[in-house]
Motif scaffolding. Structure first.
Motif, PDB file in Angstrom:
ATOM      1  N   ILE A 112      12.857 -15.780  10.008  1.00 27.01           N
ATOM      2  CA  ILE A 112      13.651 -16.631   9.125  1.00 27.01           C
ATOM      3  C   ILE A 112      13.606 -16.019   7.736  1.00 27.01           C
ATOM      4  CG2 ILE A 112      13.940 -18.961   8.203  1.00 27.01           C
ATOM      5  CD1 ILE A 112      12.091 -19.770  10.705  1.00 27.01           C
ATOM      6  N   LEU A 113      14.780 -15.710   7.172  1.00 23.61           N
ATOM      7  CA  LEU A 113      14.866 -14.989   5.902  1.00 23.61           C
ATOM      8  C   LEU A 113      15.589 -15.837   4.867  1.00 23.61           C
ATOM      9  CD1 LEU A 113      16.392 -11.682   7.366  1.00 23.61           C
ATOM     10  CD2 LEU A 113      14.020 -12.439   7.495  1.00 23.61           C
ATOM     11  N   ASP A 114      15.404 -15.439   3.591  1.00 21.96           N
ATOM     12  CA  ASP A 114      16.207 -16.050   2.541  1.00 21.96           C
ATOM     13  C   ASP A 114      17.381 -15.123   2.203  1.00 21.96           C
ATOM     14  OD1 ASP A 114      15.183 -13.988   1.003  1.00 21.96           O
ATOM     15  OD2 ASP A 114      13.931 -15.256  -0.258  1.00 21.96           O
ATOM     16  N   GLY A 115      18.144 -15.470   1.182  1.00 21.02           N
ATOM     17  CA  GLY A 115      19.322 -14.678   0.839  1.00 21.02           C
ATOM     18  C   GLY A 115      19.002 -13.291   0.352  1.00 21.02           C
ATOM     19  N   ALA A 116      17.772 -13.047  -0.082  1.00 18.95           N
ATOM     20  CA  ALA A 116      17.355 -11.723  -0.544  1.00 18.95           C
ATOM     21  C   ALA A 116      16.646 -10.931   0.549  1.00 18.95           C
ATOM     22  CB  ALA A 116      16.438 -11.862  -1.760  1.00 18.95           C
ATOM     23  N   ALA A 117      16.727 -11.396   1.794  1.00 18.70           N
ATOM     24  CA  ALA A 117      16.115 -10.735   2.951  1.00 18.70           C
ATOM     25  C   ALA A 117      14.597 -10.757   2.899  1.00 18.70           C
ATOM     26  CB  ALA A 117      16.622  -9.296   3.102  1.00 18.70           C
ATOM     27  N   GLU A 118      14.037 -11.747   2.216  1.00 22.30           N
ATOM     28  CA  GLU A 118      12.592 -11.921   2.201  1.00 22.30           C
ATOM     29  C   GLU A 118      12.204 -13.004   3.207  1.00 22.30           C
ATOM     30  OE1 GLU A 118      10.492 -10.060   0.657  1.00 22.30           O
ATOM     31  OE2 GLU A 118      12.056  -8.910  -0.382  1.00 22.30           O
ATOM     32  N   PRO A 119      11.099 -12.806   3.941  1.00 24.13           N
ATOM     33  CA  PRO A 119      10.732 -13.781   4.981  1.00 24.13           C
ATOM     34  C   PRO A 119      10.335 -15.130   4.404  1.00 24.13           C
ATOM     35  CG  PRO A 119       9.034 -12.102   4.716  1.00 24.13           C
ATOM     36  CD  PRO A 119      10.189 -11.651   3.891  1.00 24.13           C
ATOM     37  N   LEU A 120      10.746 -16.193   5.093  1.00 21.40           N
ATOM     38  CA  LEU A 120      10.393 -17.560   4.707  1.00 21.40           C
ATOM     39  C   LEU A 120       9.398 -18.194   5.665  1.00 21.40           C
ATOM     40  CD1 LEU A 120      13.936 -18.998   3.810  1.00 21.40           C
ATOM     41  CD2 LEU A 120      12.101 -18.469   2.202  1.00 21.40           C
ATOM     42  N   ASP A 121       9.137 -17.520   6.778  1.00 26.06           N
ATOM     43  CA  ASP A 121       8.372 -18.152   7.853  1.00 26.06           C
ATOM     44  C   ASP A 121       6.865 -17.935   7.755  1.00 26.06           C
ATOM     45  OD1 ASP A 121       8.382 -15.462   8.425  1.00 26.06           O
ATOM     46  OD2 ASP A 121       9.637 -15.638  10.217  1.00 26.06           O
ATOM     47  N   GLY A 122       6.391 -17.211   6.725  1.00 30.60           N
ATOM     48  CA  GLY A 122       4.956 -17.008   6.573  1.00 30.60           C
ATOM     49  C   GLY A 122       4.323 -16.148   7.640  1.00 30.60           C
ATOM     50  N   ARG A 123       5.116 -15.319   8.294  1.00 28.70           N
ATOM     51  CA  ARG A 123       4.602 -14.467   9.377  1.00 28.70           C
ATOM     52  C   ARG A 123       4.441 -13.016   8.942  1.00 28.70           C
ATOM     53  NH1 ARG A 123       8.680 -15.324  14.038  1.00 28.70           N
ATOM     54  NH2 ARG A 123       7.482 -13.556  14.846  1.00 28.70           N
ATOM     55  N   GLY A 124       4.259 -12.806   7.670  1.00 30.98           N
ATOM     56  CA  GLY A 124       4.036 -11.449   7.187  1.00 30.98           C
ATOM     57  C   GLY A 124       5.326 -10.717   6.888  1.00 30.98           C
ATOM     58  N   PRO A 125       5.224  -9.472   6.425  1.00 34.01           N
ATOM     59  CA  PRO A 125       6.415  -8.700   6.058  1.00 34.01           C
ATOM     60  C   PRO A 125       7.275  -8.363   7.267  1.00 34.01           C
ATOM     61  CG  PRO A 125       4.440  -7.327   5.973  1.00 34.01           C
ATOM     62  CD  PRO A 125       3.977  -8.724   6.191  1.00 34.01           C
ATOM     63  N   LEU A 126       8.544  -8.096   7.004  1.00 36.99           N
ATOM     64  CA  LEU A 126       9.478  -7.725   8.067  1.00 36.99           C
ATOM     65  C   LEU A 126       9.203  -6.310   8.539  1.00 36.99           C
ATOM     66  CD1 LEU A 126      12.805  -9.118   6.539  1.00 36.99           C
ATOM     67  CD2 LEU A 126      11.335 -10.214   8.247  1.00 36.99           C
ATOM     68  N   GLN A 127       9.228  -6.113   9.833  1.00 36.95           N
ATOM     69  CA  GLN A 127       9.020  -4.789  10.409  1.00 36.95           C
ATOM     70  C   GLN A 127      10.362  -4.107  10.623  1.00 36.95           C
ATOM     71  OE1 GLN A 127       5.874  -3.613  10.650  1.00 36.95           O
ATOM     72  NE2 GLN A 127       5.285  -5.601   9.775  1.00 36.95           N
ATOM     73  N   THR A 128      11.019  -3.800   9.533  1.00 36.03           N
ATOM     74  CA  THR A 128      12.324  -3.136   9.605  1.00 36.03           C
ATOM     75  C   THR A 128      12.374  -2.029   8.566  1.00 36.03           C
ATOM     76  OG1 THR A 128      13.292  -4.704   8.029  1.00 36.03           O
ATOM     77  CG2 THR A 128      13.529  -5.221  10.362  1.00 36.03           C
ATOM     78  N   GLU A 129      12.963  -0.919   8.955  1.00 34.02           N
ATOM     79  CA  GLU A 129      13.118   0.201   8.031  1.00 34.02           C
ATOM     80  C   GLU A 129      14.579   0.528   7.758  1.00 34.02           C
ATOM     81  OE1 GLU A 129      11.010   3.509   9.585  1.00 34.02           O
ATOM     82  OE2 GLU A 129       9.027   2.558   9.390  1.00 34.02           O
TER      83      GLU A 129
END
Length: 447
Positions: A112-129
């Protein structure tokens, strides 16, 4: 990564421009913040292209990020993406290379992300490059695969009477409180798709958690990506949220997957652009919407649809909030013209306890003729004729002014009335397959 995805990344980095000897727009190092009107910031002493990222800092500490949304003479107009508290006159404005990007990849599934592509779900950083431009890349219309395959959305009335094709773009038109979110949730759970991308744009923050917990659920979230930019987000973030959801859907389509894109709502996207346009001095037109709104709507919608032959697809549903239940209000009218069909929900049906409150007379699927058989189309047409004949004579029938035998078509409509209504109603916890919906439509006229 396939060739199309590679070309997108090359375009983002400006490699193609450099190959052709093009020079990227010049950025002047820093400028100063001179004026603030509403949410619009005016800076001078720096240069940057439209859409560029800038940071505004006070006393050497970065305070907020902003996007260039306009210019006049030597001044840049900026719209912040975050909170403006702490900003002072003469704050330092620093433009940056590059444009806003969407983070894409398989690691987004279940997040679950916000409009700036930052995670909202508290599950750590996104694993995307991987990255893709928020604005996407136009697809040659002649290269798109045509809409030829019907899609099961789990709703009997839509499956049988407003059949949707894979790669189609549909609108859900409704006023407030008539079951729009419930119908959207039904299609989220029951539509056949490899990946579901949900954009919750400009809606109440409370609805975000409710949608994830009550509608998607743990199993549904595993194959979904949710982008949430609620009503309290800045106009830029609301725009970016819609563009981000679309870019993520494009990525999975380019991987050959069948994607369901749900954007709630297209109206809030338009309102965010209205706020930006009016803030930088665009002239208001119909109901205060500036011309840029009607330019951005088709650019967003046209990004959905089928990819190249043999590739993936994006089947998109956009909710449109009809203000005052006026189906001719500007955004509803513009959306109706650029979408491949629309499902209209009406208040009088909702108030009568008729759910989903789909008005079959006002709804249409423009791709239905290409994805259904002749028998199916004939049954759907007969259903709509009977429904329409009754509705046109409803007042006469309700006051007892109509005498049976006066018109055979009205007599037949009265006979079928209860069966037609029963067919259109469906419990939101129950799914109806496409084949079963068509079979029930045929059985309705065989009784």
């Amino acid at each position: 990564m396939n060739d199309l995805a590679v070309r997108r990344q090359q375009l983002l980095r400006g490699l193609r421009g450099r190959e052709h000897g093009l020079t990227p727009p010049r950025l002047v190092a820093t400028g100063r913040l001179r004026r603030m009107v509403g949410l619009t910031l005016e800076a001078d002493g720096c240069q940057a292209p439209i859409g560029a990222r800038c940071t505004i800092s006070v006393c050497g500490a970065t305070a907020v990020e902003a996007e260039v949304v306009g210019f006049a003479g030597d001044s840049l107009y900026l719209m912040p993406t975050g909170d403006l508290h702490g900003i002072t006159p003469d704050a330092v404005v620093t433009p940056h290379e590059g444009v806003y990007e969407a983070r894409v990849g398989e690691g987004l599934l279940g997040r679950i992300l916000d409009g700036a592509a930052e995670p909202l779900d508290g599950r750590g950083p996104l694993q995307t490059e991987q990255r893709m431009p928020l604005l996407g890349q136009a697809v040659n219309p002649l290269a798109r695969a045509p809409i030829r395959t019907p899609l099961n959305v789990g709703v009997r009335a839509i499956n049988a009477l407003l059949t949707v094709g894979r790669g189609q773009r549909m609108g859900l038109f409704a006023g407030s409180g008539v079951g729009k979110s419930v119908l959207l949730g039904m299609m989220t759970r029951y539509t056949d798709a490899d990946v579901v991308v949900v954009g919750l744009i400009g809606e109440r923050g409370r609805e975000v958690k409710e949608f994830i917990d009550d509608i998607l659920g743990p199993e549904g979230l595993k194959r979904a990506v949710v982008v949430a930019a609620p009503a309290d987000a800045s106009p830029v973030m609301r725009l970016h949220g819609a563009m981000q959801a679309t870019a993520i859907a494009e990525y999975f389509r380019d991987q050959g997957q069948q994607v369901l894109l749900l954007l709630d709502s297209l109206t809030r996207f338009a309102q965010a652009q209205r706020e930006i346009g009016l803030s930088i001095g665009e002239p208001p037109t119909t109901k205060g919407y500036p011309p840029s709104v009607f330019a951005k709507l088709p650019r967003l919608v046209e990004r959905a649809g089928n990819g190249v032959e043999g590739g993936g697809s994006i089947t998109a549903f956009y909710t449109v909030l009809v203000e005052g239940d006026d189906q001719t209000e500007p955004i509803a009218d513009a959306a109706r013209a650029i979408l491949d069909g629309h499902v209209v929900l009406t208040r009088h049906l909702a108030e009568a306890g008729h759910y989903p409150a789909i008005d079959i007379e006002q709804s249409v699927s423009r791709a239905m003729i290409n994805i259904t058989g002749e028998t199916h189309r004939a049954l759907a047409q007969r259903f709509k004729q009977l429904y329409g004949d009754y509705e046109q004579n409803r007042d006469l029938i309700s006051v007892g002014a109509y005498q049976r035998g006066s018109d055979p078509r009205v007599d037949e409509a009265m006979e079928y009335r209860d069966r037609l209504n029963d067919f259109l109603r469906q419990d939101f916890r129950r799914s109806e397959t496409l084949d079963h919906s068509i079979a029930e439509l045929q059985a309705l006229f065989e009784q």
